[in-house]
Design a protein around this motif. Sequence first.
Motif, PDB file in Angstrom:
ATOM      1  N   ILE A 114       0.882  -0.908  -0.382  1.00 27.86           N
ATOM      2  CA  ILE A 114      -0.079   0.154   0.032  1.00 27.86           C
ATOM      3  C   ILE A 114       0.984   1.407   0.166  1.00 27.86           C
ATOM      4  CG2 ILE A 114      -1.904   1.192   2.021  1.00 27.86           C
ATOM      5  CD1 ILE A 114      -3.159  -1.313   1.924  1.00 27.86           C
ATOM      6  N   LYS A 115       1.884   1.505   0.804  1.00 24.32           N
ATOM      7  CA  LYS A 115       2.811   2.135   0.794  1.00 24.32           C
ATOM      8  C   LYS A 115       3.283   2.666  -0.001  1.00 24.32           C
ATOM      9  CE  LYS A 115       4.390   1.988   5.529  1.00 24.32           C
ATOM     10  NZ  LYS A 115       5.330   1.670   6.768  1.00 24.32           N
ATOM     11  N   MET A 116       3.978   1.606  -1.334  1.00 25.20           N
ATOM     12  CA  MET A 116       4.070   1.753  -2.598  1.00 25.20           C
ATOM     13  C   MET A 116       3.191   2.223  -3.563  1.00 25.20           C
ATOM     14  SD  MET A 116       6.809  -1.566  -2.772  1.00 25.20           S
ATOM     15  CE  MET A 116       8.138  -1.546  -1.905  1.00 25.20           C
ATOM     16  N   ALA A 117       2.463   1.700  -3.291  1.00 27.14           N
ATOM     17  CA  ALA A 117       1.215   2.252  -3.992  1.00 27.14           C
ATOM     18  C   ALA A 117       0.730   3.605  -4.297  1.00 27.14           C
ATOM     19  CB  ALA A 117       0.098   1.271  -4.043  1.00 27.14           C
ATOM     20  N   LYS A 118       1.349   4.162  -2.672  1.00 32.33           N
ATOM     21  CA  LYS A 118       0.784   5.285  -2.683  1.00 32.33           C
ATOM     22  C   LYS A 118       1.883   5.955  -3.368  1.00 32.33           C
ATOM     23  CE  LYS A 118      -1.159   7.538   1.752  1.00 32.33           C
ATOM     24  NZ  LYS A 118      -1.259   7.941   3.572  1.00 32.33           N
ATOM     25  N   ARG A 119       2.905   5.987  -3.054  1.00 30.82           N
ATOM     26  CA  ARG A 119       3.729   7.260  -3.456  1.00 30.82           C
ATOM     27  C   ARG A 119       3.740   6.943  -4.675  1.00 30.82           C
ATOM     28  NH1 ARG A 119       8.121   7.818   0.029  1.00 30.82           N
ATOM     29  NH2 ARG A 119       9.609   7.869  -1.493  1.00 30.82           N
ATOM     30  N   LEU A 120       3.220   5.317  -5.636  1.00 29.62           N
ATOM     31  CA  LEU A 120       3.393   5.945  -7.183  1.00 29.62           C
ATOM     32  C   LEU A 120       2.006   6.812  -7.267  1.00 29.62           C
ATOM     33  CD1 LEU A 120       3.785   1.995  -8.201  1.00 29.62           C
ATOM     34  CD2 LEU A 120       4.787   3.782  -9.285  1.00 29.62           C
ATOM     35  N   GLU A 121       0.660   7.201  -6.426  1.00 24.90           N
ATOM     36  CA  GLU A 121      -0.032   7.549  -6.898  1.00 24.90           C
ATOM     37  C   GLU A 121      -0.064   9.014  -7.327  1.00 24.90           C
ATOM     38  OE1 GLU A 121      -2.642   7.502  -3.622  1.00 24.90           O
ATOM     39  OE2 GLU A 121      -3.621   4.968  -3.747  1.00 24.90           O
ATOM     40  N   LYS A 122       1.048   9.763  -6.406  1.00 28.25           N
ATOM     41  CA  LYS A 122       1.068  11.208  -6.283  1.00 28.25           C
ATOM     42  C   LYS A 122       2.086  11.361  -7.905  1.00 28.25           C
ATOM     43  CE  LYS A 122       4.571  10.976  -3.104  1.00 28.25           C
ATOM     44  NZ  LYS A 122       5.436  11.635  -1.681  1.00 28.25           N
ATOM     45  N   THR A 123       2.694  10.370  -8.652  1.00 28.20           N
ATOM     46  CA  THR A 123       3.131  11.044  -9.786  1.00 28.20           C
ATOM     47  C   THR A 123       2.632  10.335 -11.120  1.00 28.20           C
ATOM     48  OG1 THR A 123       4.467   9.652  -9.832  1.00 28.20           O
ATOM     49  CG2 THR A 123       5.503  10.563  -9.587  1.00 28.20           C
ATOM     50  N   ARG A 124       1.532   9.688 -10.175  1.00 26.90           N
ATOM     51  CA  ARG A 124       0.441   9.120 -12.109  1.00 26.90           C
ATOM     52  C   ARG A 124      -0.621   9.887 -12.273  1.00 26.90           C
ATOM     53  NH1 ARG A 124      -0.301   3.595  -9.487  1.00 26.90           N
ATOM     54  NH2 ARG A 124       0.369   3.131 -11.112  1.00 26.90           N
ATOM     55  N   ILE A 125      -0.331  10.649 -10.350  1.00 25.51           N
ATOM     56  CA  ILE A 125      -2.120  11.796 -11.262  1.00 25.51           C
ATOM     57  C   ILE A 125      -1.421  12.903 -11.461  1.00 25.51           C
ATOM     58  CG2 ILE A 125      -3.434  13.619  -9.372  1.00 25.51           C
ATOM     59  CD1 ILE A 125      -3.772  10.780  -7.300  1.00 25.51           C
ATOM     60  N   VAL A 126      -0.087  13.154 -11.409  1.00 25.66           N
ATOM     61  CA  VAL A 126       0.575  14.898 -11.614  1.00 25.66           C
ATOM     62  C   VAL A 126       0.532  14.029 -13.860  1.00 25.66           C
ATOM     63  CG1 VAL A 126       2.648  15.799 -12.900  1.00 25.66           C
ATOM     64  CG2 VAL A 126       1.733  15.535 -10.455  1.00 25.66           C
ATOM     65  N   ALA A 127       0.788  12.832 -14.033  1.00 23.67           N
ATOM     66  CA  ALA A 127       0.529  12.206 -14.900  1.00 23.67           C
ATOM     67  C   ALA A 127      -0.724  12.457 -15.688  1.00 23.67           C
ATOM     68  CB  ALA A 127       1.306  11.011 -15.502  1.00 23.67           C
ATOM     69  N   THR A 128      -1.865  12.211 -15.391  1.00 20.06           N
ATOM     70  CA  THR A 128      -2.740  11.678 -15.502  1.00 20.06           C
ATOM     71  C   THR A 128      -3.725  13.368 -15.871  1.00 20.06           C
ATOM     72  OG1 THR A 128      -3.070   9.785 -14.581  1.00 20.06           O
ATOM     73  CG2 THR A 128      -5.032  11.022 -15.856  1.00 20.06           C
ATOM     74  N   ILE A 129      -3.828  14.069 -14.843  1.00 16.52           N
ATOM     75  CA  ILE A 129      -4.572  15.432 -14.549  1.00 16.52           C
ATOM     76  C   ILE A 129      -4.253  16.685 -14.922  1.00 16.52           C
ATOM     77  CG2 ILE A 129      -4.859  17.307 -12.881  1.00 16.52           C
ATOM     78  CD1 ILE A 129      -5.786  15.547 -10.734  1.00 16.52           C
ATOM     79  N   SER A 130      -2.312  16.492 -15.647  1.00 11.47           N
ATOM     80  CA  SER A 130      -1.759  17.507 -16.137  1.00 11.47           C
ATOM     81  C   SER A 130      -2.235  17.997 -17.830  1.00 11.47           C
ATOM     82  CB  SER A 130       0.106  17.763 -16.054  1.00 11.47           C
ATOM     83  OG  SER A 130       0.224  17.837 -14.533  1.00 11.47           O
ATOM     84  N   PRO A 131      -2.000  16.815 -18.226  1.00 10.88           N
ATOM     85  CA  PRO A 131      -2.373  17.164 -19.913  1.00 10.88           C
ATOM     86  C   PRO A 131      -4.261  17.814 -20.478  1.00 10.88           C
ATOM     87  CG  PRO A 131      -1.371  15.212 -19.638  1.00 10.88           C
ATOM     88  CD  PRO A 131      -1.764  15.755 -18.394  1.00 10.88           C
ATOM     89  N   MET A 132      -4.894  17.339 -19.019  1.00  8.66           N
ATOM     90  CA  MET A 132      -6.271  17.650 -19.296  1.00  8.66           C
ATOM     91  C   MET A 132      -6.830  18.821 -18.342  1.00  8.66           C
ATOM     92  SD  MET A 132      -8.395  14.419 -17.231  1.00  8.66           S
ATOM     93  CE  MET A 132      -7.764  12.716 -17.889  1.00  8.66           C
ATOM     94  N   VAL A 133      -5.592  19.272 -17.627  1.00  5.73           N
ATOM     95  CA  VAL A 133      -6.167  20.465 -16.831  1.00  5.73           C
ATOM     96  C   VAL A 133      -5.298  21.700 -18.454  1.00  5.73           C
ATOM     97  CG1 VAL A 133      -5.330  22.595 -15.372  1.00  5.73           C
ATOM     98  CG2 VAL A 133      -5.690  20.235 -14.441  1.00  5.73           C
ATOM     99  N   GLY A 134      -4.378  20.783 -18.724  1.00  2.26           N
ATOM    100  CA  GLY A 134      -3.678  21.730 -20.110  1.00  2.26           C
ATOM    101  C   GLY A 134      -4.899  21.823 -21.698  1.00  2.26           C
ATOM    102  N   LEU A 135      -5.188  21.508 -21.941  1.00  2.00           N
ATOM    103  CA  LEU A 135      -6.447  21.067 -22.491  1.00  2.00           C
ATOM    104  C   LEU A 135      -7.344  21.888 -22.589  1.00  2.00           C
ATOM    105  CD1 LEU A 135      -7.431  19.731 -25.329  1.00  2.00           C
ATOM    106  CD2 LEU A 135      -8.605  17.986 -24.210  1.00  2.00           C
ATOM    107  N   MET A 136      -7.687  21.764 -21.045  1.00  2.00           N
ATOM    108  CA  MET A 136      -8.485  22.915 -20.894  1.00  2.00           C
ATOM    109  C   MET A 136      -8.424  25.053 -20.687  1.00  2.00           C
ATOM    110  SD  MET A 136     -10.297  21.660 -17.298  1.00  2.00           S
ATOM    111  CE  MET A 136     -11.112  22.801 -16.783  1.00  2.00           C
ATOM    112  N   GLY A 137      -7.138  24.167 -20.172  1.00  2.00           N
ATOM    113  CA  GLY A 137      -5.770  26.183 -20.917  1.00  2.00           C
ATOM    114  C   GLY A 137      -6.046  26.319 -22.318  1.00  2.00           C
TER     115      GLY A 137
END
Length: 207
Positions: A114-137
């Motif tokens: 669970i700790k490892m998954a938690k550490r991966l979540e941070k970069t995975r969220i950035v990788a997923t959300i950033s292009p979406m928000v960039g497209l909105m912008g």
Amino acid sequence: MDITSYIFETLYIFSSTLLYPVIITLILLAVYSLMLTGEFISELLKRKRDTENLELCCNSTRKHILGKDFEKAASSLSLLKQNFLVKNFALSAAGHIKKGNLLSLEWIVQEYEIKMAKRLEKTRIVATISPMVGLMGTLIPLGPALIGLSQGNIEELANNLMIAFATTVIGLFAGSIGYVLTQIRKRWYWQDMADIDYILDTLEAKE
């Protein structure tokens, strides 16, 4: 004003009000991605894997467990010199072994998964959300840009297109960093989990 025009105007106003929150979010994501890069470099410098030490400590710990000497077993496991997650797992397991509580080792393994998954979540969220928000912008300023074009206002057109392109670049920049860090860390943690599973299998092995 008919109902259709009212709906279109409401949609335009709603999307326009999102521009500044989107820009602020993109800036925060870009800064956060740089912070994650620093954290990644720090983790990289701390990574150390010694298979000889791993086998030696596991075999020594297992020998003491079979001899019911849990104090020495815990001491042997504490001497493990590996990557920090594997080392932390060994220290946690040593604390339980010292008390003779071997049944909790599986639970500790799951906690570290669970700790490892938690550490991966941070970069995975950035990788997923950033292009979406960039497209909105990118899309939000196109409305005012087209209006400026229709009215012959070249300055407004240029300003809105500049915002659109800048948000695209920032979104892709942050998303790319998040994606690369996620992929590398995923490989790291697969290796760490393989080492943790080896420790567990060795300690639970029967004569």
